[in-house]
Design a protein around this motif. Structure first.
Motif, PDB file in Angstrom:
ATOM      1  N   LYS A 125      44.754  39.925  48.513  1.00 41.22           N
ATOM      2  CA  LYS A 125      43.015  39.345  48.281  1.00 41.22           C
ATOM      3  C   LYS A 125      41.990  40.196  47.909  1.00 41.22           C
ATOM      4  N   ILE A 126      41.374  40.372  46.613  1.00 39.57           N
ATOM      5  CA  ILE A 126      40.370  40.674  46.418  1.00 39.57           C
ATOM      6  C   ILE A 126      39.417  39.904  47.091  1.00 39.57           C
ATOM      7  N   THR A 127      38.334  41.117  47.670  1.00 36.61           N
ATOM      8  CA  THR A 127      36.937  41.219  48.112  1.00 36.61           C
ATOM      9  C   THR A 127      36.036  41.294  47.580  1.00 36.61           C
ATOM     10  N   PRO A 128      34.780  40.801  47.829  1.00 34.72           N
ATOM     11  CA  PRO A 128      33.934  39.962  47.461  1.00 34.72           C
ATOM     12  C   PRO A 128      33.570  41.479  46.572  1.00 34.72           C
ATOM     13  N   GLU A 129      33.223  42.334  47.419  1.00 34.47           N
ATOM     14  CA  GLU A 129      32.703  43.832  46.792  1.00 34.47           C
ATOM     15  C   GLU A 129      33.725  44.292  46.082  1.00 34.47           C
ATOM     16  N   GLU A 130      34.470  44.209  45.660  1.00 37.25           N
ATOM     17  CA  GLU A 130      35.552  44.424  45.041  1.00 37.25           C
ATOM     18  C   GLU A 130      34.855  43.730  43.818  1.00 37.25           C
ATOM     19  N   VAL A 131      34.880  42.283  43.420  1.00 36.86           N
ATOM     20  CA  VAL A 131      34.862  41.631  42.497  1.00 36.86           C
ATOM     21  C   VAL A 131      32.266  42.968  41.845  1.00 36.86           C
ATOM     22  N   LEU A 132      31.764  42.440  42.465  1.00 41.67           N
ATOM     23  CA  LEU A 132      31.159  43.076  42.475  1.00 41.67           C
ATOM     24  C   LEU A 132      30.890  44.182  41.595  1.00 41.67           C
ATOM     25  N   GLU A 133      31.885  45.670  42.189  1.00 43.03           N
ATOM     26  CA  GLU A 133      32.521  46.680  41.709  1.00 43.03           C
ATOM     27  C   GLU A 133      32.954  46.156  40.087  1.00 43.03           C
ATOM     28  N   LEU A 134      33.934  45.405  40.094  1.00 45.43           N
ATOM     29  CA  LEU A 134      34.573  45.266  38.827  1.00 45.43           C
ATOM     30  C   LEU A 134      33.419  44.263  37.586  1.00 45.43           C
ATOM     31  N   CYS A 135      33.012  43.612  38.277  1.00 42.00           N
ATOM     32  CA  CYS A 135      31.556  42.768  37.749  1.00 42.00           C
ATOM     33  C   CYS A 135      30.934  44.036  36.531  1.00 42.00           C
ATOM     34  N   GLU A 136      30.761  44.772  37.884  1.00 37.34           N
ATOM     35  CA  GLU A 136      29.752  46.203  37.417  1.00 37.34           C
ATOM     36  C   GLU A 136      29.495  47.804  36.437  1.00 37.34           C
ATOM     37  N   ASN A 137      31.057  47.691  36.288  1.00 36.16           N
ATOM     38  CA  ASN A 137      31.852  49.071  35.825  1.00 36.16           C
ATOM     39  C   ASN A 137      32.866  48.623  34.950  1.00 36.16           C
ATOM     40  N   LYS A 138      33.782  47.760  35.066  1.00 35.89           N
ATOM     41  CA  LYS A 138      34.708  46.716  34.471  1.00 35.89           C
ATOM     42  C   LYS A 138      35.962  47.300  35.384  1.00 35.89           C
ATOM     43  N   GLU A 139      35.627  47.780  36.075  1.00 32.98           N
ATOM     44  CA  GLU A 139      37.431  48.485  36.509  1.00 32.98           C
ATOM     45  C   GLU A 139      36.848  48.666  38.400  1.00 32.98           C
ATOM     46  N   THR A 140      37.659  48.835  39.029  1.00 31.10           N
ATOM     47  CA  THR A 140      37.617  49.213  40.020  1.00 31.10           C
ATOM     48  C   THR A 140      38.376  50.470  40.172  1.00 31.10           C
ATOM     49  N   LYS A 141      37.954  50.703  41.201  1.00 29.41           N
ATOM     50  CA  LYS A 141      38.580  52.273  41.862  1.00 29.41           C
ATOM     51  C   LYS A 141      40.663  51.727  41.947  1.00 29.41           C
ATOM     52  N   ILE A 142      41.207  52.166  42.085  1.00 26.06           N
ATOM     53  CA  ILE A 142      42.973  52.309  42.381  1.00 26.06           C
ATOM     54  C   ILE A 142      42.453  51.590  43.479  1.00 26.06           C
ATOM     55  N   LEU A 143      43.694  50.636  44.013  1.00 26.55           N
ATOM     56  CA  LEU A 143      43.499  49.890  44.882  1.00 26.55           C
ATOM     57  C   LEU A 143      45.394  49.669  45.916  1.00 26.55           C
ATOM     58  N   SER A 144      45.427  49.803  46.513  1.00 22.01           N
ATOM     59  CA  SER A 144      46.548  49.297  47.757  1.00 22.01           C
ATOM     60  C   SER A 144      46.871  47.657  47.692  1.00 22.01           C
ATOM     61  N   GLY A 145      47.493  47.414  48.208  1.00 17.82           N
ATOM     62  CA  GLY A 145      48.491  45.959  48.712  1.00 17.82           C
ATOM     63  C   GLY A 145      48.597  45.426  47.313  1.00 17.82           C
ATOM     64  N   PHE A 146      49.016  45.653  46.582  1.00 18.08           N
ATOM     65  CA  PHE A 146      49.113  44.743  45.686  1.00 18.08           C
ATOM     66  C   PHE A 146      51.235  44.988  45.508  1.00 18.08           C
ATOM     67  N   HIS A 147      51.731  44.146  45.126  1.00 17.90           N
ATOM     68  CA  HIS A 147      53.065  44.057  45.259  1.00 17.90           C
ATOM     69  C   HIS A 147      53.920  42.779  44.019  1.00 17.90           C
ATOM     70  N   ASP A 148      54.508  43.639  43.394  1.00 18.90           N
ATOM     71  CA  ASP A 148      56.067  43.269  42.312  1.00 18.90           C
ATOM     72  C   ASP A 148      56.158  41.985  42.775  1.00 18.90           C
ATOM     73  N   LYS A 149      57.023  41.739  41.700  1.00 18.34           N
ATOM     74  CA  LYS A 149      57.893  40.431  41.839  1.00 18.34           C
ATOM     75  C   LYS A 149      59.176  40.599  42.278  1.00 18.34           C
ATOM     76  N   ASP A 150      59.267  41.402  43.071  1.00 20.23           N
ATOM     77  CA  ASP A 150      60.332  41.855  44.074  1.00 20.23           C
ATOM     78  C   ASP A 150      59.803  42.639  45.136  1.00 20.23           C
ATOM     79  N   GLY A 151      58.451  41.774  45.327  1.00 19.99           N
ATOM     80  CA  GLY A 151      58.300  42.356  46.352  1.00 19.99           C
ATOM     81  C   GLY A 151      57.529  44.143  46.871  1.00 19.99           C
ATOM     82  N   ASN A 152      57.484  44.627  45.769  1.00 15.56           N
ATOM     83  CA  ASN A 152      57.469  45.571  46.761  1.00 15.56           C
ATOM     84  C   ASN A 152      56.169  46.618  46.329  1.00 15.56           C
ATOM     85  N   PRO A 153      55.515  46.978  47.405  1.00 15.28           N
ATOM     86  CA  PRO A 153      53.766  47.496  47.343  1.00 15.28           C
ATOM     87  C   PRO A 153      53.939  48.229  46.007  1.00 15.28           C
TER      88      PRO A 153
END
Length: 275
Positions: A231-259
């Motif tokens: 899930k992408i938080t509103p704070e991360e949306v703000l950071e992305l729109c203002e800076n064109k990128e976020t810091k490195i975020l954990s919690g994503f998973h690839d197609k095989d379910g690997n973090p």
């Protein structure tokens, strides 16, 4: 010997408050059915009530807050004395917040039901409240923490918060905003759209631009609320729109379910990428 009088009785308005052996009592008595029994005792919770304190109580209806009242077990407590329903009762001192009331400059007290300016219960000569600021502890079925209230008092808005619930039971996220007349309203705007300068707000499935339905602009900028299982938080949306990128975020998973850890990047075509 005539008893010393210190003021007009605040309860009946007919008699005088006189100093006696039992305290400060109203002397109004016409018949057994037409008399006033208002009395201020000499002591309350081991605190002596001086004539100055009694005069304050009968002229203003309350005293200042005292910190030397004592419970039966010897524990001190803070309270003011007030007159309610013809009797003297304590009004316990509530915790106050750091930031003052943005409407009138008074203190904000923490109550059981919410947060209120100390002038909220004070009345003007025309009967209106001296200050309108009262913030319920629960808004749209969500408890509002003190940290959010402090932000609201300082900035007139809170950070983006989720967990609100509409009358139909639908959950939503928003900021609380304090209006100039003391009302609390919702604002689901997060930031300016980096593509068209519209407003980015939180929708059911995505963060959308307010100009999406504008036939002249028809902005298609979007950030999905969930990407690669995170899930992408509103704070991360703000950071992305203002800076064109976020810091490195954990919690994503690839197609095989690997973090995996990734940044969100806003490219020159205003598309969101994970890198």
């Amino acid at each position: 010997m005539e008893l010393r009088k210190i003021g007009i009785c605040p309860v009946c308005g007919k008699g005088q408050i006189v100093v006696g052996t039992l305290g400060y009592s109203c002397n109004y008595f016409k018949t057994m059915d037409d008399k006033c029994t208002f009395n201020i005792y000499h002591t309350y919770w081991n605190k002596t009530i001086t004539e100055d304190i009694a005069e304050q109580l009968i002229t203003k209806g309350k005293t200042e807050i005292f910190h030397d009242f004592m419970k039966k077990d010897g524990t001190p407590f803070s309270a003011a004395l007030v007159i309610e329903s013809g009797k003297v009762v304590p009004r316990f001192a509530n915790k106050t917040l750091e930031h003052p009331c943005p409407l009138c400059g008074g203190h904000i007290e923490v109550l059981l039901s919410g947060y209120a300016c100390t002038n909220y219960n004070e009345k003007n000569t025309d009967g209106t409240r001296k200050c309108k600021l009262y913030i319920p502890r629960t808004i749209a079925k969500r408890d509002i923490p003190i940290q959010a209230i402090e932000a609201l008092l300082e900035n007139r808005e809170t950070p983006f918060m989720s967990g609100f619930s509409s009358n139909s039971g639908e959950s939503f996220a928003a900021k609380l905003v304090l209006t100039s007349d003391g009302r609390i309203s919702f604002d689901n705007t997060i930031c300016k759209c980096p593509k068209c300068d519209g407003n980015i707000y939180m929708g059911k499935k995505a963060y959308n631009c307010s100009n999406y339905k504008n036939e002249t602009i028809k902005c298609d900028f979007v950030i999905w609320r969930e990407m690669s299982g995170r899930k992408i938080t509103p704070e991360e949306v703000l950071e992305l729109c203002e800076n064109k990128e976020t810091k490195i975020l954990s919690g994503f998973h690839d197609k095989d379910g690997n973090p995996m850890e990734r940044k969100l990047i806003l490219n020159d075509d205003f598309k969101i990428k994970l890198i």
